[in-house]
Structures are given as C-alpha cells and as structure tokens.
Design an enzyme around this catalytic site. Structure first.
Site, mmCIF file in Angstrom:
data_model
loop_
_atom_site.group_PDB
_atom_site.id
_atom_site.type_symbol
_atom_site.label_atom_id
_atom_site.label_comp_id
_atom_site.label_asym_id
_atom_site.label_seq_id
_atom_site.Cartn_x
_atom_site.Cartn_y
_atom_site.Cartn_z
ATOM 1 N N TYR A 120 -1.522 -1.533 6.655
ATOM 2 C CA TYR A 120 -2.952 -1.342 6.910
ATOM 3 C C TYR A 120 -3.307 -0.730 8.255
ATOM 4 C CZ TYR A 120 -3.565 -3.852 2.571
ATOM 5 O OH TYR A 120 -3.513 -4.208 1.251
ATOM 6 N N PHE A 162 -7.583 -15.625 1.806
ATOM 7 C CA PHE A 162 -8.585 -15.219 0.819
ATOM 8 C C PHE A 162 -8.079 -14.040 0.019
ATOM 9 C CE2 PHE A 162 -9.635 -13.430 4.979
ATOM 10 C CZ PHE A 162 -9.710 -12.075 4.712
#
Length: 409
Positions: free
Chosen positions: A123, A409
């Site tokens: 990322y 999450f």
C-alpha cells in the site's frame, strides 16, 4: 485487462464475500463471522472487479471517526475487504480499485483513509504510511510479578458472561477513545466484533471468558480472554490468551493483569495487540521475561491534505512550508503552509519557499504522532530545506501517548 468495476448489491454479497475468502486462502469463515460482517458491510461503499461472470477483485470501506492528536474525531474511510483473485494479479485490478475508492472518499469529504495490511509492502505506492504499531507480549507469569499501584486493592473482580457484560465493557472502551490517537469510535454494530468467538480463533483455548473490574459498584475495567490448558511431565503450563483488556485507572489495570497472571494451572499470558507504550511494561517485575515484539498495525493516508492537517492539534508551535509529492492523488501535490499549536491549526497552499520536502506517505506515518519526521529523515524519506525546520515539525507532530488501533476491521 481493463477492470469492470461494479457495486455490490444485497443479492450478490455472498458471492462477493466468498471471492474475498478464496483470495485469503479459501477457508470459509464461521457463520457467526459472516453474519456480523454482512451486517457491517456498507453496500454503498462496497464494489469489486468483474470478469466473465465472476468477481476477481473486492474492496470496501467503513465510515469511521478516528481519534487524532488533540482528541478530535475525524471522518475516515476504513478501507477493508480488499482482494484480487490469484488469476488476475498484476493486471491493474488493485490499482483501478484504489483509484476508484480514493476518488469516492474525496467526494464524500473524508480527510483520511486508513487500513490494516495483510502485506504492508502493497500500500505504500498508494500513499499509505504506517501510522501505528502493535506490541505483542508473552508474559512468563510463573516468574513475573505485577506491581500494585494505589487503588489496586480496592478493585473487585468477577466473572461475567461476555454477552451480558458487553454493554459495560463497551462503556469502558468509549470513555478511552479520545485519550489515544488511532482509536475509532465504534458505530452501532461494532460492539459485537469483540464478542466473535469462532473456535479457530481461540488458539486451542476455551470459549471466550470475561472478567469485570469494579469499584464502588461501577465497572472500571474488563478483560476478555481464552484459557488454554496444557501439561508437561513437570506440571501445568497453561496459556491465557488475552483478547482485549481496558481500564479507566492504573489500579484497575494492574488488578486485571494480576488476575490474568495468577490464574491457576497457567504459566504464561499472551497478548497480540497492546500499545507500544502500554503501562504493562512498567508493571512487570522483569520485562525480559515478557518476549516483547512490535509489528505494524494501522496504515494511514491523507486524502484531503489541508483538511487532514487542520483537523488535529500540534504538540508544539509550528510554522513550516511543506513541499508534498502525491503521485496517486495529485490534488495534494504542492506547497502547503502548516501553522499550528495545541489549540488548533491552519494549512493552506502557498508559494513561499519550502522548509521540508516529503511525500504524502511520510505525512501519513507521522500524522497520529507515533512516527517522528526526524526518524523518517534518517531513512532519507524527509529532506530538510531550512535549518531547524525538521526539529520544529518533528516535535510538533508528536503525541504524548503512542497511537494505537485496538481492533482490526
């Protein structure tokens, strides 16, 4: 290929989620997990890449509010459920999904995007920097003693059913949210996540157990854990696997750790996610017998740079011009004057000479105060153009406590 990006509808959520499971090894999650994440999925923020009748990529986001230095709760896209089918790697699928998603986040007016990475190297090229770290410990409870600060002896501990105690535990959590950067304010439904208890996640231990810490009839802390019995020829060597623990004061926190380290027939306590400055480090009698390790946790990228830098406060007065590079979100590229202190900040475009040169990725790492600009400069990732500017900015971006993400999450 040119990815065909499609929104997820209620009817095709199951096939979309199944393609995500396949990308992460093909093991189907428990019905309990699937039901929770089906309820938590925001369909209007979920989409995927489609090719010849099948999902070959998935991505979504949760609408979070994230605690930042100064205590403000800032809107943030919690990037989640990202995958690319093994048959479609290196064909531009992930780049197309990241492009679509960040454009959408900007349209929604969220200054930040955050994620946890299965592979951290992925990322950085999209502007995400490591902003928080998680500490793991394996406490040798057969040899380590826990200190008892004032207030410890006044704490009453009792077992409670995890479901029945969920509301009390959530209240303790919510009181802590603004005290440490990186903590999301859990929206409705998220209080169920800590109660997930699939057997595969118990590390061979018991069903989830819960102990409440009370003082004067009020719940001031809790610990949720699994107890994994084990024996050797020399006796019991069980492991307490701590899922999460929280307390509102030092005495309650110490009381919980004394309990965990004193459970009969166990000789160690394992935790996989504590803040890197957790008070436990100063409660234990011998930190060497705690097997401390650190890994990356939350990755953050400013989506709207000016709004993001204005949303937090600064530990020391700062007035610097930042020359920012952002190849993936070029609207952030350019010079920005950041002026602020502990009361607030402004951040506007400027033509003044730059004091520091860096990319949006470095600002993402430094944003919550857990990574110093000086350390990034030591790695050649921040360049000082005005003498003294680095020290000024690095001190200003710092936080009194280490930022921390309490759950995934």
């Amino acid at each position: 290929m040119t990815p065909d990006l499609r929104p997820v509808t209620d009817a095709d959520w199951d096939s979309w989620y199944s393609s995500l499971e396949r990308a992460f090894g093909g093991v189907r999650e428990s019905d309990q997990e699937r039901a929770l994440y089906r309820d938590l999925t925001e369909l209007d923020r979920s989409f995927g890449a489609w090719d010849e009748g099948a999902w070959v990529g998935t991505a979504g986001a949760f609408s979070f509010r994230l605690s930042v230095p100064g205590g403000a709760m800032v809107p943030a896209a919690g990037v989640t459920m990202v995958s690319v089918a093994a048959t479609h790697r290196r064909q531009g699928v992930l780049t197309a999904m990241m492009r679509h998603q960040l454009d959408s986040v900007r349209e929604l007016g969220e200054p930040l995007a955050v994620l946890t990475a299965s592979e951290p190297a992925i990322y950085g090229r999209f502007g995400y920097g490591t902003a928080t770290y998680a500490m793991s410990v394996d406490v040798d409870s057969s040899r380590v003693a826990i200190a008892a600060p004032p207030g410890t002896e006044g704490v009453r501990l009792r077992f409670a059913d995890p479901e029945q105690a969920a509301e009390a535990c959530e209240a303790v959590y919510l009181r802590r949210v603004g005290s440490r950067p990186g903590m999301p304010a859990r929206s409705p439904g998220w209080g169920r996540q800590p109660l997930l208890d699939p057997p595969a996640d118990r590390e061979g231990g018991s069903p989830l157990q819960c102990v409440l810490a009370e003082r004067g009839g009020e719940t001031v802390g809790y610990a949720r854990f699994h107890n994994r019995p084990d024996w050797s020829d020399t006796g019991p060597r069980g492991v307490v696997v701590l899922r999460d623990a929280a307390a509102g004061d030092p005495g309650a926190y110490a009381a919980l750790w004394r309990f965990l380290c004193g459970i009969d027939l166990t000789s160690s306590v394992r935790s996989r996610n504590l803040p890197v400055d957790d008070p436990l480090l100063h409660l234990v009698s011998d930190v060497r017998r705690c097997s401390v390790r650190v890994r990356d946790s939350l990755h953050l990228r400013p989506v709207e740079l000016g709004a993001a830098l204005r949303a937090r406060t600064y530990r020391a007065p700062v007035d610097v011009v930042l020359e920012v590079a952002d190849a993936f979100c070029p609207w952030n590229t350019g010079r920005w004057r950041l002026s602020g202190d502990a009361k607030g900040a402004s951040c506007e475009r400027t033509r003044d000479a730059a004091d520091l040169e860096l990319s949006v990725r470095e600002l993402g790492s430094a944003y919550l105060g857990g990574v110093s600009l000086s350390s990034l400069a030591g790695a050649g990732r921040v360049r000082e153009l005005r003498e003294g500017a680095l020290a000024e900015a690095s001190a200003a971006f710092g936080s009194d406590v280490a930022p921390w993400l309490p759950h995934g999450f």
